[in-house]
Design a protein around this motif. Structure first.
Motif, PDB file in Angstrom:
ATOM      1  N   GLY A 220      44.561  42.375  42.037  1.00  0.00           N
ATOM      2  CA  GLY A 220      43.407  41.602  41.590  1.00  0.00           C
ATOM      3  C   GLY A 220      43.377  41.410  40.094  1.00  0.00           C
ATOM      4  N   ASN A 387      39.259  42.760  45.361  1.00  0.00           N
ATOM      5  CA  ASN A 387      39.619  42.469  43.974  1.00  0.00           C
ATOM      6  C   ASN A 387      40.605  41.303  43.884  1.00  0.00           C
ATOM      7  OD1 ASN A 387      38.005  44.409  42.767  1.00  0.00           O
ATOM      8  ND2 ASN A 387      39.664  45.868  42.403  1.00  0.00           N
ATOM      9  N   GLY A 391      39.453  38.122  41.900  1.00  0.00           N
ATOM     10  CA  GLY A 391      40.221  37.785  40.705  1.00  0.00           C
ATOM     11  C   GLY A 391      40.834  36.404  40.805  1.00  0.00           C
ATOM     12  N   LEU A 400      35.510  42.960  38.892  1.00  0.00           N
ATOM     13  CA  LEU A 400      36.413  43.761  39.722  1.00  0.00           C
ATOM     14  C   LEU A 400      35.887  45.188  39.829  1.00  0.00           C
ATOM     15  CD1 LEU A 400      39.851  42.617  38.232  1.00  0.00           C
ATOM     16  CD2 LEU A 400      38.546  41.583  40.107  1.00  0.00           C
ATOM     17  N   TRP A 407      31.919  48.163  38.491  1.00  0.00           N
ATOM     18  CA  TRP A 407      32.229  46.736  38.383  1.00  0.00           C
ATOM     19  C   TRP A 407      32.436  46.361  36.919  1.00  0.00           C
ATOM     20  CZ3 TRP A 407      33.391  44.538  42.815  1.00  0.00           C
ATOM     21  CH2 TRP A 407      32.892  45.125  43.979  1.00  0.00           C
ATOM     22  N   PRO A 410      37.788  41.613  34.236  1.00  0.00           N
ATOM     23  CA  PRO A 410      39.199  41.991  34.126  1.00  0.00           C
ATOM     24  C   PRO A 410      39.685  42.161  32.700  1.00  0.00           C
ATOM     25  CG  PRO A 410      38.963  39.723  34.899  1.00  0.00           C
ATOM     26  CD  PRO A 410      37.619  40.352  34.960  1.00  0.00           C
TER      27      PRO A 410
END
Length: 498
Positions: A220, A387, A391, A400, A407, A410
């Motif tokens: 992800g 994820n 993503g 993610l 959470w 990214p």
């Protein structure tokens, strides 16, 4: 699925024999794993890049056979659609400055291939989904001239029993409503719209499960910070549209089988593993054969005679199950080895971005496998799968899940947690400081800029539309500028919009 197959029709006896041979192959693989008969002299990496061909008007150029003949290099091969090629980089050590040498070789090879493609009116493009593809390019006549592609197409549609449905909705473009795609295809050529980078890493059998589990944890994050597939059939869809497109384009299941929970052939998986054997066994247990071609080898007899069995059926079957992280069994010069093939990344935008993505993956994967308490013991498999899709859909704007943090976007996850791990992992692999700093520096700057190939594509098209261009004209204009920047070679975080 690089093995050639015949173009004949397969019978019930063929399928039964194929099933029997796969079971014999599984038995041989189990014996080899128990007796530790695999080679692991040094940590080696490999790389494959799928490419698009476009003409000077930025439309798909259906000319891969002519281009391949012009290039005249065994590193280049045909891919599914006539607008596709693939370059296969010979394996090399990960340690030292090998990645720097690989970057230079890739640049030289791709520049040379592009120059030769120009002779037949084509240009090479590294991009996850070619934005100028249209439904007419999914006509079966545009399959590459190879018996295996026609046979694979016919087998998938025979199993499915109806036309392919492409259906997805992406995050909204600035100031606009979300765009939806609903399209139908009567060939598997939508799969050819998905052009990726595949990263290979040779691993010891006893460490395979840890490397595969780590790769699943990272999927992800990889797609979120490297998304480069923003448009399909004129629509702004996921940041990494390649992910849902590939699953839908190879789906052998009609709705009724989906509702029953039958597994798709493009598959994240459903559990953490303890051995590579788990994955091959799942392949045999869950998925009917698409190309039941057999050879005359008895793998058990070969093994008992002191040889390395080819396991041809098991490998061919594995090539028709498109896991995002695929197990690979291979034999080179009579010696067997195992690899993890990471398949989540899109092609492009530049060679430097590609090398940076590879370095981030290899380094972070290595660091995760060295942790005392493995990450996958702290994280559900379903969270890792979610994820991947989050993503892919939202790119840098995703949220993610990560153990110990919760959470997190990214870019923040990479900068705070994963980038230091990537540095540590590459050092452990013996990668030179120069290579490590060059490639991970690109990842750091990309996350600070929050700029991916996909976000650049979306912003550029939005700007061109504001200036009065139609969507088709904006996509062509964006792709033309994209290719100029791709050839210039500066990483995507430095690309300006406008």
């Amino acid at each position: 699925m690089g093995s050639e197959v015949s173009s004949r029709t397969f019978t019930r006896d063929d399928r039964q024999h194929y099933r029997s041979k796969m079971q014999r192959s599984l038995d041989a693989l189990a014996t080899m794993l128990a007796e530790d008969t695999f080679s692991f002299p040094r940590r080696q990496m490999g790389l494959e890049i799928e490419l698009n061909l476009v003409d000077d008007a930025m439309r798909p150029a259906m000319a891969n056979s002519e281009v391949l003949e012009k290039i005249d290099d065994p590193s280049y091969t045909l891919e599914l659609g006539q607008q596709n090629l693939e370059i296969n980089v010979p394996p090399r050590e990960l340690a030292g400055g090998e990645m720097l040498g690989l970057e230079e070789e890739l640049r030289t090879s791709l520049d040379s291939a592009d120059s030769k493609a120009n002779d037949v009116g084509a240009n090479l493009a590294m991009i996850g989904v070619l934005p100028t593809l249209r439904e007419r390019h999914f006509d079966k006549k545009w399959l590459s001239e190879s018996p295996r592609y026609a046979l694979l197409n016919d087998t998938i549609f025979a199993a499915r029993g109806e036309e392919m449905v492409l259906q997805m909705e992406g995050p909204a473009m600035p100031g606009k409503a979300p765009e939806k795609l609903l399209a139908y295809a009567e060939s598997i050529l939508p799969e050819a719209a998905c052009t990726s980078v595949q990263l290979h890493l040779q691993v010891e059998p006893t460490h395979f499960a840890a490397h595969w589990n780590a790769a699943q944890c990272l999927a992800g994050v990889q797609v979120a910070i490297a998304a480069n597939s923003a448009f399909l059939l004129g629509k702004a869809l996921w940041h990494e549209t390649r992910i849902p497109l590939f699953q839908q384009a190879t789906d052998t299941r009609p709705d009724e089988l989906k509702n029953q929970g039958v597994r798709p052939r493009v598959w994240f998986g459903e559990r953490w593993i303890t051995s590579i054997f788990d994955l091959f066994e799942e392949n045999v247990r869950y998925f009917p054969s698409l190309l039941p071609e057999t050879d005359d080898e008895d793998p058990i007899e070969t093994l008992e005679a002191g040889g390395a069995p080819r396991l041809s059926e098991l490998r061919l079957h594995n090539g028709t199950i498109w896991r995002w992280n695929r197990p690979v069994y291979d034999v080179v010069d009579g010696v067997p080895h195992l690899r993890v093939e990471n398949r989540v990344l899109p092609a492009g935008p530049t060679v430097l971005d590609t090398m940076a993505n590879a370095a981030f993956f290899y380094g972070t994967q290595r660091a995760l496998t060295a942790q005392e308490r493995p990450l996958w013991t702290q994280m559900s498999f379903q969270a890792a799968e979610e994820n991947l899709y989050t993503g892919a859909r939202h790119g840098m704007h995703a949220q993610l899940y990560w153990p110990g943090i919760g959470w997190i976007p990214p870019d923040e996850l990479v900068l705070r947690r994963l980038l230091p791990m990537a540095h540590e992992g590459l050092r452990d692999c013996g990668v030179s400081d120069e290579a490590r700093e060059r490639y991970l520096g690109v990842i750091e700057q990309r996350c600070l800029a929050r700029r991916t190939g996909s976000s650049w594509q979306r912003e550029t098209v939005a700007l061109l539309e504001e200036r009065g261009l139609s969507r088709d004209a904006a996509l062509s204009g964006m792709l033309k500028r994209y290719m100029e920047l791709m050839h210039a070679g500066e990483p995507v975080h430095t690309w300006h919009v406008g």
